[in-house]
Design an enzyme around this catalytic site. Structure first.
Site, PDB file in Angstrom:
ATOM      1  N   GLY A  22      56.968  18.286  12.397  1.00  0.00           N
ATOM      2  CA  GLY A  22      55.550  18.635  12.289  1.00  0.00           C
ATOM      3  C   GLY A  22      55.000  19.162  13.596  1.00  0.00           C
ATOM      4  O   GLY A  22      53.894  18.819  14.008  1.00  0.00           O
ATOM      5  N   ALA A  23      55.778  20.058  14.245  1.00  0.00           N
ATOM      6  CA  ALA A  23      55.481  20.442  15.629  1.00  0.00           C
ATOM      7  C   ALA A  23      54.506  21.599  15.772  1.00  0.00           C
ATOM      8  O   ALA A  23      54.131  21.937  16.891  1.00  0.00           O
ATOM      9  CB  ALA A  23      56.780  20.800  16.346  1.00  0.00           C
ATOM     10  N   ASN A  24      54.072  22.211  14.678  1.00  0.00           N
ATOM     11  CA  ASN A  24      53.257  23.424  14.828  1.00  0.00           C
ATOM     12  C   ASN A  24      51.761  23.158  14.907  1.00  0.00           C
ATOM     13  O   ASN A  24      50.984  24.072  15.185  1.00  0.00           O
ATOM     14  CB  ASN A  24      53.532  24.404  13.683  1.00  0.00           C
ATOM     15  N   GLY A  26      48.389  19.871  15.402  1.00  0.00           N
ATOM     16  CA  GLY A  26      47.980  18.495  15.615  1.00  0.00           C
ATOM     17  C   GLY A  26      48.770  17.762  16.673  1.00  0.00           C
ATOM     18  O   GLY A  26      49.095  18.287  17.743  1.00  0.00           O
ATOM     19  N   GLY A  28      51.873  16.844  16.725  1.00  0.00           N
ATOM     20  CA  GLY A  28      53.190  17.416  17.002  1.00  0.00           C
ATOM     21  C   GLY A  28      53.118  18.587  17.958  1.00  0.00           C
ATOM     22  O   GLY A  28      53.986  18.757  18.831  1.00  0.00           O
ATOM     23  N   SER A 151      50.421   4.494  11.498  1.00  0.00           N
ATOM     24  CA  SER A 151      48.963   4.587  11.500  1.00  0.00           C
ATOM     25  C   SER A 151      48.407   3.169  11.512  1.00  0.00           C
ATOM     26  O   SER A 151      49.055   2.224  11.030  1.00  0.00           O
ATOM     27  CB  SER A 151      48.479   5.316  10.237  1.00  0.00           C
ATOM     28  N   TYR A 176      49.025   6.138   0.882  1.00  0.00           N
ATOM     29  CA  TYR A 176      49.183   6.523   2.283  1.00  0.00           C
ATOM     30  C   TYR A 176      49.477   5.287   3.126  1.00  0.00           C
ATOM     31  O   TYR A 176      50.393   5.288   3.962  1.00  0.00           O
ATOM     32  CB  TYR A 176      47.919   7.212   2.802  1.00  0.00           C
TER      33      TYR A 176
END
Length: 305
Positions: A22-24, A26, A28, A151, A176
């Site tokens: 998820g590096a693209n 937020g 990440g 979280s 979640y």
């Protein structure tokens, strides 16, 4: 711990290779940026390759000579997770740290390609499989670590063993919380198994508090989406602050396997990194073992220690 700890405290990461899911965007993205700034080679695992390359270019515009490698990875498809890991193994790509960051938050009920509830499938099962498949590379790593991003909502979680996919009853917040609770059970059980095997890999948990990212806006719909949008503007801290917890877990020399890093502010919603505690039920070793064995069956991945 030094207080307040900031990105300026990150030690030189030259010679280390760090995989961030998820590096693209937020957390990440910020994590990738700051690691690249300190000399690490960052493998940016992304679901959308175009967005991933755009993110890499933004980092390169700020960090001259940034060592970035954008890799396509859809965590909602276990077949792709396995192919991704096989590719890294075949290339003998070094991996010193795996940052299990990518996530889905509170969407309407939907399923992964293999038919698992999306939040449980992406947030837990995919990262369980990825970690297990990459243990071989991590064993040879320099100060190897697995960072599992949870979280504060894990404290409201439970594992719905009799209704994992939400067929009978689905609540987007409850599921979640289930996935984030699973992250903590996994991270602590991974620590137990690594210690038992005498391996030097550290399993560390982190959570960003309430940080404004696309996560809150891409999943929720309707009134929940509106609430999240308002909360991001008025209540949340920045992604840069939230990512400090991931960065501390990834780079700080004094973090021990099995520890949990989160914000030092009131109710762990905001602030600088500190050591926090998981909910008591997440320390249940028998529950963690049950989830581990279930995860092995569902993913077809049995980590070898």
């Amino acid at each position: 711990m030094m207080t307040p700890w900031t990105a300026e405290n990150i030690l030189d990461q030259s010679g280390r290779t760090i995989l961030v899911t998820g590096a693209n965007s937020g957390l990440g993205y910020v994590t990738s940026l700051e690691l690249a700034r300190r000399g690490a080679r960052v493998l940016m695992a992304v679901r959308d390759e175009t967005k991933g390359r755009q993110a890499a270019e933004r980092i390169r515009s700020q960090v001259r000579g940034a060592r970035l490698d954008v890799r396509l990875l859809d965590l909602a498809d276990l077949d792709q997770v396995k192919a991704f890991a096989r590719g890294l193994l075949a290339e003998r790509t070094p991996i010193d740290v795996l940052v299990n960051n990518a996530g889905i938050m509170m969407p309407p009920r939907s399923l992964t390609r293999q038919g698992f509830e999306l939040q449980f499938g992406v947030n837990h099962l995919a990262h369980f499989a990825l970690t297990g498949l990459l243990l071989e590379r991590l064993k040879a790593g320099r100060d190897p670590r697995v960072i599992t991003v949870s979280s504060d909502l894990h404290k409201r979680g439970t594992i719905h063993f009799d209704d994992l996919d939400g067929t009978r009853h689905y609540g987007r917040v409850a599921f979640y919380a289930q996935s984030k609770f699973a992250n903590v059970l996994f991270g602590l059980e991974l620590d137990r198994r690594l210690r038992s095997a005498g391996l030097p890999i550290r399993s560390i948990l982190a959570h960003p508090g309430y940080s404004a990212t696309n996560l809150q806006l891409s999943g929720p719909t309707g009134l929940l989406h509106l609430f999240m949008r308002i909360g991001n503007r008025l209540l949340a801290q920045s992604a840069e602050m939230g990512a400090l917890n991931l960065l501390y877990a990834t780079t700080a020399p004094d973090v021990e396997s099995g520890q949990f890093i989160g914000p030092d502010g009131r109710n762990e919603k905001k602030g600088h990194p500190t050591f926090v505690q998981p909910v008591a039920s997440a320390r249940d070793a028998e529950l963690a073992r049950k989830l581990w064995e279930l995860s092995e069956r569902l993913t077809g991945v049995s980590p070898t220690f």
